[in-house]
Write an enzyme that holds these catalytic residues in place. Structure first.
Site, PDB file in Angstrom:
ATOM      1  N   GLY A 193       0.153   5.418  -4.454  1.00  0.00           N
ATOM      2  CA  GLY A 193      -0.393   6.715  -4.867  1.00  0.00           C
ATOM      3  C   GLY A 193       0.237   7.852  -4.065  1.00  0.00           C
ATOM      4  O   GLY A 193       0.655   8.869  -4.621  1.00  0.00           O
TER       5      GLY A 193
ATOM      6  N   SER B 277      -8.131  -4.772   4.941  1.00  0.00           N
ATOM      7  CA  SER B 277      -8.739  -4.474   3.631  1.00  0.00           C
ATOM      8  C   SER B 277      -9.133  -5.750   2.867  1.00  0.00           C
ATOM      9  O   SER B 277      -8.812  -5.915   1.692  1.00  0.00           O
ATOM     10  CB  SER B 277      -7.790  -3.615   2.790  1.00  0.00           C
ATOM     11  OG  SER B 277      -7.486  -2.415   3.462  1.00  0.00           O
TER      12      SER B 277
ATOM     13  N   ARG C 112      -4.936  -1.995   8.743  1.00  0.00           N
ATOM     14  CA  ARG C 112      -6.164  -2.777   8.519  1.00  0.00           C
ATOM     15  C   ARG C 112      -5.867  -3.840   7.485  1.00  0.00           C
ATOM     16  O   ARG C 112      -4.843  -3.802   6.803  1.00  0.00           O
ATOM     17  CB  ARG C 112      -7.308  -1.870   8.072  1.00  0.00           C
ATOM     18  CG  ARG C 112      -6.983  -1.032   6.842  1.00  0.00           C
ATOM     19  CD  ARG C 112      -8.173  -0.164   6.406  1.00  0.00           C
ATOM     20  NE  ARG C 112      -7.767   0.774   5.378  1.00  0.00           N
ATOM     21  CZ  ARG C 112      -7.430   2.052   5.583  1.00  0.00           C
ATOM     22  NH1 ARG C 112      -7.460   2.543   6.803  1.00  0.00           N
ATOM     23  NH2 ARG C 112      -7.048   2.816   4.587  1.00  0.00           N
TER      24      ARG C 112
ATOM     25  N   SER D 240      -7.524  -5.619  -5.229  1.00  0.00           N
ATOM     26  CA  SER D 240      -8.643  -6.160  -4.453  1.00  0.00           C
ATOM     27  C   SER D 240      -9.946  -6.072  -5.255  1.00  0.00           C
ATOM     28  O   SER D 240     -10.040  -5.304  -6.220  1.00  0.00           O
ATOM     29  CB  SER D 240      -8.796  -5.380  -3.140  1.00  0.00           C
ATOM     30  OG  SER D 240      -9.336  -4.096  -3.389  1.00  0.00           O
ATOM     31  N   THR D 241     -10.940  -6.829  -4.806  1.00  0.00           N
ATOM     32  CA  THR D 241     -12.256  -6.748  -5.463  1.00  0.00           C
ATOM     33  C   THR D 241     -12.823  -5.330  -5.344  1.00  0.00           C
ATOM     34  O   THR D 241     -13.619  -4.903  -6.167  1.00  0.00           O
ATOM     35  CB  THR D 241     -13.239  -7.773  -4.849  1.00  0.00           C
ATOM     36  OG1 THR D 241     -13.139  -7.713  -3.415  1.00  0.00           O
ATOM     37  CG2 THR D 241     -12.933  -9.188  -5.285  1.00  0.00           C
TER      38      THR D 241
ATOM     39  N   ASP E  38       0.825  -1.214   0.000  1.00  0.00           N
ATOM     40  CA  ASP E  38       0.000   0.000   0.000  1.00  0.00           C
ATOM     41  C   ASP E  38       0.859   1.264   0.000  1.00  0.00           C
ATOM     42  O   ASP E  38       1.969   1.276   0.523  1.00  0.00           O
ATOM     43  CB  ASP E  38      -0.915  -0.013   1.239  1.00  0.00           C
ATOM     44  CG  ASP E  38      -2.105   0.928   1.073  1.00  0.00           C
ATOM     45  OD1 ASP E  38      -2.336   1.418  -0.057  1.00  0.00           O
ATOM     46  OD2 ASP E  38      -2.788   1.183   2.081  1.00  0.00           O
TER      47      ASP E  38
ATOM     48  N   ARG F 251       2.168  -4.772   6.161  1.00  0.00           N
ATOM     49  CA  ARG F 251       1.424  -3.750   5.426  1.00  0.00           C
ATOM     50  C   ARG F 251       2.201  -2.441   5.482  1.00  0.00           C
ATOM     51  O   ARG F 251       2.588  -1.993   6.561  1.00  0.00           O
ATOM     52  CB  ARG F 251       0.014  -3.530   5.973  1.00  0.00           C
ATOM     53  CG  ARG F 251      -0.734  -2.482   5.116  1.00  0.00           C
ATOM     54  CD  ARG F 251      -2.202  -2.386   5.386  1.00  0.00           C
ATOM     55  NE  ARG F 251      -2.833  -1.479   4.415  1.00  0.00           N
ATOM     56  CZ  ARG F 251      -4.080  -1.557   4.006  1.00  0.00           C
ATOM     57  NH1 ARG F 251      -4.860  -2.498   4.463  1.00  0.00           N
ATOM     58  NH2 ARG F 251      -4.562  -0.697   3.124  1.00  0.00           N
TER      59      ARG F 251
ATOM     60  N   HIS G 199       2.621   3.094  -9.032  1.00  0.00           N
ATOM     61  CA  HIS G 199       2.348   1.676  -9.336  1.00  0.00           C
ATOM     62  C   HIS G 199       3.527   1.060 -10.098  1.00  0.00           C
ATOM     63  O   HIS G 199       3.903  -0.087  -9.852  1.00  0.00           O
ATOM     64  CB  HIS G 199       1.075   1.541 -10.159  1.00  0.00           C
ATOM     65  CG  HIS G 199      -0.169   1.965  -9.403  1.00  0.00           C
ATOM     66  ND1 HIS G 199      -0.384   1.618  -8.090  1.00  0.00           N
ATOM     67  CD2 HIS G 199      -1.252   2.698  -9.781  1.00  0.00           C
ATOM     68  CE1 HIS G 199      -1.554   2.123  -7.689  1.00  0.00           C
ATOM     69  NE2 HIS G 199      -2.089   2.792  -8.693  1.00  0.00           N
TER      70      HIS G 199
ATOM     71  N   TRP H 180       3.075   7.827  -2.458  1.00  0.00           N
ATOM     72  CA  TRP H 180       4.503   7.929  -2.813  1.00  0.00           C
ATOM     73  C   TRP H 180       4.660   8.839  -4.029  1.00  0.00           C
ATOM     74  O   TRP H 180       5.522   9.713  -4.060  1.00  0.00           O
ATOM     75  CB  TRP H 180       5.042   6.527  -3.123  1.00  0.00           C
ATOM     76  CG  TRP H 180       6.478   6.467  -3.539  1.00  0.00           C
ATOM     77  CD1 TRP H 180       7.563   6.325  -2.707  1.00  0.00           C
ATOM     78  CD2 TRP H 180       6.998   6.542  -4.874  1.00  0.00           C
ATOM     79  NE1 TRP H 180       8.719   6.303  -3.452  1.00  0.00           N
ATOM     80  CE2 TRP H 180       8.404   6.427  -4.782  1.00  0.00           C
ATOM     81  CE3 TRP H 180       6.419   6.684  -6.137  1.00  0.00           C
ATOM     82  CZ2 TRP H 180       9.239   6.457  -5.898  1.00  0.00           C
ATOM     83  CZ3 TRP H 180       7.242   6.725  -7.253  1.00  0.00           C
ATOM     84  CH2 TRP H 180       8.641   6.615  -7.134  1.00  0.00           C
TER      85      TRP H 180
ATOM     86  N   ASN I  31     -10.947  -2.608  -5.475  1.00  0.00           N
ATOM     87  CA  ASN I  31     -10.155  -1.659  -6.273  1.00  0.00           C
ATOM     88  C   ASN I  31     -10.782  -1.328  -7.632  1.00  0.00           C
ATOM     89  O   ASN I  31     -10.371  -0.371  -8.295  1.00  0.00           O
ATOM     90  CB  ASN I  31      -8.713  -2.164  -6.472  1.00  0.00           C
ATOM     91  CG  ASN I  31      -7.867  -2.079  -5.212  1.00  0.00           C
ATOM     92  OD1 ASN I  31      -6.953  -2.881  -5.002  1.00  0.00           O
ATOM     93  ND2 ASN I  31      -8.148  -1.101  -4.351  1.00  0.00           N
TER      94      ASN I  31
END
Ligand code: IPE
Ligand code: IPE
Ligand code: MG
Length: 260
Positions: free
Chosen positions: A27, A199, A197, A69-70, A24, A191, A41, A29, A72
């Site tokens: 963005g 996620s 979390r 992730s689903t 994670d 993480r 990315h 960064w 995203n």
């Protein structure tokens, strides 16, 4: 410090055998550098490649990375498209080398929701590397843990309704075997980016996993960051529910056998 081989302060017998990462902060960064999110990315993909190599060099048996992730899909279409093309390009570019290095690649998630071209690359990669043994590399794409558990329940329910098993025979092992990840629980979850979390990642599999959170953004997560995470891991006592005086103080990396 030279980090091409295992650092001296890490005990090889106390390393996690399986590391999972929630990559994670790509963005943020990029934002911090005045760059578009996609630059994060792109850099994040490079970092993953190096982390896999590092795990292999340091004798870690499996790396599972959360790539998409689903949830995203709710991002702007341009970002989603960029990520999908990036996955495909990376696979095409890196497969040969990963295969030569003995990496066994598996994709976990609802792969049917991805483009046919990407599905084809993924299935080629899985087939070609299926017998490799140096390191397992699992990439979670279009992955959501709750939907993974739902589909496992559906498969088990179908077996019961076909009379292939009884409801009483359903065990933890049964559910585990019907998950995309089929029986490889991580020892350590990392993480990045300061979020603490899950996620919707590996909710079942992380039951006794050690968690490590760092403020570093994923594109900055290099070998020295992994080194720091592993030092922290080696300072943990994994008790698996047993009383403190039943386990040795210090490192504990395997689930102890239950004694009377
Ligand atoms: C993780 O970085 C990559 C994916 C979720 C695909 P993010 O894109 O979530 O980066 P932040 O959290 O916005 O900084
Ligand atoms: C989790 O990161 C998913 C991946 C790393 C692929 P997100 O950035 O999507 O998670 P939230 O939205 O901060 O919980
Ligand atoms: Mg994020």
């Amino acid at each position: 410090m030279n980090l091409s081989s295992l650092p001296d302060d890490l005990a090889p017998q106390c390393l996690p055998q399986h590391i999972a990462v929630i990559m994670d902060g790509n963005g943020r960064w990029a934002n911090h550098r005045g760059l578009p999110r996609i630059a994060g990315h792109r850099q994040g993909a490079k970092v993953l490649k190096d982390l896999l190599r590092c795990c292999k060099d340091w004798g870690i048996g499996a790396l599972t990375a959360y790539a998409f992730s689903t949830e995203n899909w709710q991002r702007p279409a341009a970002e989603v498209d960029f990520l999908m093309v990036l996955f495909e390009k990376m696979l095409r570019k890196e497969l040969k080398k990963m295969h030569a290095e003995g990496v066994r690649i598996r994709f976990v998630g609802d792969l049917s929701g991805l483009s046919p071209a990407l599905q084809q690359e993924m299935s080629r990669a899985m087939t070609e590397t299926a017998h490799n043994q140096t390191i397992d590399f699992n990439v979670a794409i279009n992955y959501g843990s709750r939907s993974e558990i739902v589909q496992a329940c559906q498969q088990v329910a179908q077996k019961v309704s076909r009379g292939e098993m009884t409801a009483d025979a359903i065990s933890e092992e049964t559910i585990t075997q019907h998950l995309y990840t089929a029986g490889c629980d991580p020892d350590l979850l990392i993480r990045t980016s300061g979020e603490q979390r899950l996620s919707n990642f590996l909710l079942w599999q992380l039951a006794y996993t050690e968690m490590y959170f760092t403020d570093a953004f994923w594109p900055d997560f290099d070998r020295s960051e992994l080194h720091r995470a592993l030092l922290t891991y080696q300072g943990r006592d994994r008790r698996f529910g047993q009383a403190t005086d039943r386990v040795a103080v210090g490192h504990r990396i395997v689930k102890p056998a239950l004694t009377a």
